[in-house]
Scaffold this motif. Structure first.
Motif, short mmCIF file in Angstrom:
data_model
loop_
_atom_site.label_atom_id
_atom_site.label_comp_id
_atom_site.label_asym_id
_atom_site.label_seq_id
_atom_site.Cartn_x
_atom_site.Cartn_y
_atom_site.Cartn_z
N TYR A 195 0.83 -1.20 0.00
CA TYR A 195 0.00 0.00 0.00
C TYR A 195 0.87 1.26 0.00
CZ TYR A 195 -3.00 3.71 1.76
OH TYR A 195 -3.64 4.91 1.91
N ARG A 196 1.88 1.28 0.84
CA ARG A 196 2.75 2.46 0.93
C ARG A 196 3.48 2.72 -0.38
NH1 ARG A 196 5.37 1.14 6.92
NH2 ARG A 196 3.56 1.82 8.15
N ASP A 197 3.88 1.63 -1.02
CA ASP A 197 4.57 1.74 -2.30
C ASP A 197 3.64 2.30 -3.37
OD1 ASP A 197 6.64 1.59 -4.06
OD2 ASP A 197 6.79 -0.59 -4.08
N LEU A 198 2.42 1.78 -3.41
CA LEU A 198 1.46 2.22 -4.41
C LEU A 198 1.01 3.66 -4.18
CD1 LEU A 198 -0.78 -0.97 -4.68
CD2 LEU A 198 0.59 0.01 -6.53
N VAL A 199 0.75 4.01 -2.92
CA VAL A 199 0.19 5.32 -2.63
C VAL A 199 1.19 6.43 -2.91
CG1 VAL A 199 0.81 5.65 -0.19
CG2 VAL A 199 -1.44 6.41 -1.03
N ASP A 200 2.48 6.09 -2.99
CA ASP A 200 3.49 7.07 -3.37
C ASP A 200 3.36 7.46 -4.83
OD1 ASP A 200 4.65 7.29 -0.89
OD2 ASP A 200 6.22 5.80 -1.28
N GLU A 201 2.71 6.59 -5.62
CA GLU A 201 2.60 6.81 -7.06
C GLU A 201 1.18 7.14 -7.52
OE1 GLU A 201 5.17 6.80 -9.10
OE2 GLU A 201 6.66 6.17 -7.61
N PHE A 202 0.18 6.57 -6.84
CA PHE A 202 -1.20 6.70 -7.30
C PHE A 202 -2.15 6.92 -6.12
CE2 PHE A 202 1.07 3.30 -9.58
CZ PHE A 202 1.22 3.88 -10.83
N PRO A 203 -3.32 7.52 -6.37
CA PRO A 203 -4.36 7.53 -5.34
C PRO A 203 -4.88 6.11 -5.12
CG PRO A 203 -4.75 9.24 -6.99
CD PRO A 203 -3.68 8.35 -7.53
N VAL A 204 -4.88 5.67 -3.86
CA VAL A 204 -5.29 4.30 -3.52
C VAL A 204 -6.29 4.33 -2.39
CG1 VAL A 204 -4.53 2.01 -2.75
CG2 VAL A 204 -3.03 3.40 -4.19
N THR A 205 -7.35 3.53 -2.51
CA THR A 205 -8.36 3.38 -1.46
C THR A 205 -8.41 1.93 -1.03
OG1 THR A 205 -9.71 5.17 -2.35
CG2 THR A 205 -10.79 3.65 -0.84
N VAL A 206 -8.33 1.68 0.28
CA VAL A 206 -8.49 0.32 0.80
C VAL A 206 -9.98 0.06 0.97
CG1 VAL A 206 -8.00 -1.27 2.68
CG2 VAL A 206 -6.27 0.40 1.98
N GLU A 207 -10.51 -0.79 0.10
CA GLU A 207 -11.94 -1.08 0.13
C GLU A 207 -12.28 -2.05 1.25
OE1 GLU A 207 -15.79 -0.41 -1.27
OE2 GLU A 207 -13.90 0.57 -1.79
N SER A 208 -11.43 -3.05 1.47
CA SER A 208 -11.66 -4.01 2.55
C SER A 208 -10.35 -4.73 2.86
CB SER A 208 -12.73 -5.04 2.18
OG SER A 208 -12.30 -5.85 1.09
N LYS A 209 -10.27 -5.27 4.07
CA LYS A 209 -9.10 -6.03 4.48
C LYS A 209 -9.55 -7.09 5.48
CE LYS A 209 -4.38 -5.52 6.31
NZ LYS A 209 -3.37 -4.57 6.85
N ARG A 210 -9.03 -8.31 5.36
CA ARG A 210 -9.43 -9.37 6.27
C ARG A 210 -8.33 -10.41 6.39
NH1 ARG A 210 -12.84 -14.17 3.64
NH2 ARG A 210 -11.95 -14.19 1.54
N GLU A 211 -8.36 -11.13 7.49
CA GLU A 211 -7.46 -12.25 7.68
C GLU A 211 -8.18 -13.53 7.29
OE1 GLU A 211 -4.81 -14.51 11.14
OE2 GLU A 211 -6.08 -12.79 11.66
N ILE A 212 -7.51 -14.37 6.54
CA ILE A 212 -8.06 -15.67 6.15
C ILE A 212 -7.52 -16.68 7.14
CG2 ILE A 212 -8.19 -17.41 4.34
CD1 ILE A 212 -7.72 -15.13 2.33
N ALA A 213 -8.35 -17.04 8.10
CA ALA A 213 -7.89 -17.86 9.22
C ALA A 213 -7.81 -19.34 8.88
CB ALA A 213 -8.82 -17.65 10.43
N SER A 214 -8.73 -19.83 8.04
CA SER A 214 -8.73 -21.25 7.70
C SER A 214 -9.35 -21.45 6.34
CB SER A 214 -9.51 -22.06 8.75
OG SER A 214 -10.85 -21.63 8.80
#
Length: 214
Positions: free
Chosen positions: A120-139
């Motif tokens: 994310y940090r790498d991308l946001v340095d170059e382009f506008p970025v929005t995190v739509e969702s984030k989750r952990e895949i436990a199993s």
């Protein structure tokens, strides 16, 4: 394992084809060519723009839906792609790429959440970025990272599956509807109330299985 859905304003032919329109594009890259699913009332114009760049060798059209196989790969014609960023941070892209209103939607997997943070940090340095969702895949068994036909319909009974398929084939889910539950029930040789119960239970299971991915 962790998953993030990003919306990226990164210049590309597909992003340009959807900007300011109702067109949405899903892209599966196969190196030598691409598979495109183009939808929306302005989809013909969007696909026409892409055809000028990579050509189209096969095309299926149904209403506002278009499925096209290109002659060459878009990745070969563009320098601003997501792949170098993913490789840099040991992340994996889950196809398809989705484009809507000039933005690229990416589903990305990583074994460590810090990889996604650095991506994310790498991308946001170059382009506008929005995190739509984030989750952990436990199993994997109870929370699969990919939506497959098995995850969506495994719990439907044979009769529920049959009711859903017949309803779809007869145009029940088209807008406007082309049939009624009475006509579908007659086709299946069952009572209307029984048919409606099958459909309600099938629709409820499908919706419950899909919403967790949003």
């Amino acid at each position: 394992m962790y998953e993030v859905v990003l919306r990226i304003e990164q210049p590309s032919a597909c992003a340009k084809a959807t900007y300011g329109t109702e067109t949405t594009i899903e892209l599966w890259c196969n190196d030598h060519c691409d598979l495109l699913h183009v939808s929306g009332t302005t989809g013909a114009e969007g696909l026409g723009y892409l055809e000028e760049i990579v050509g189209v060798q096969e095309l299926l059209v149904e209403g506002d839906e278009r499925l096209a196989m290109t002659e060459t790969c878009l990745k070969d014609r563009e320098t601003d792609t997501i792949e170098p960023y993913l490789a840099r941070h040991n992340c994996l892209l889950v196809p398809p790429l989705r484009y809507a209103n000039g933005e690229k939607w990416c589903r990305v997997l990583a074994l460590d959440s810090s990889n996604l943070t650095e991506l994310y940090r790498d991308l946001v340095d170059e382009f506008p970025v929005t995190v739509e969702s984030k989750r952990e895949i436990a199993s994997v068994p109870g929370d699969r990272p990919l939506l497959t036909p098995e995850t969506a319909i495994a719990e439907l009974s044979p009769r529920q599956q049959e009711a859903l398929v017949v309803a779809h084939e007869m145009g029940y889910y088209r807008i406007p509807r082309e049939t009624t539950t009475t006509e579908i029930a007659d086709e299946m040789g069952i009572e209307r109330r029984t048919l409606e119960e099958h459909l309600r239970r099938a629709e409820n299971k499908l919706v419950d299985g899909i919403v967790e991915f949003y």
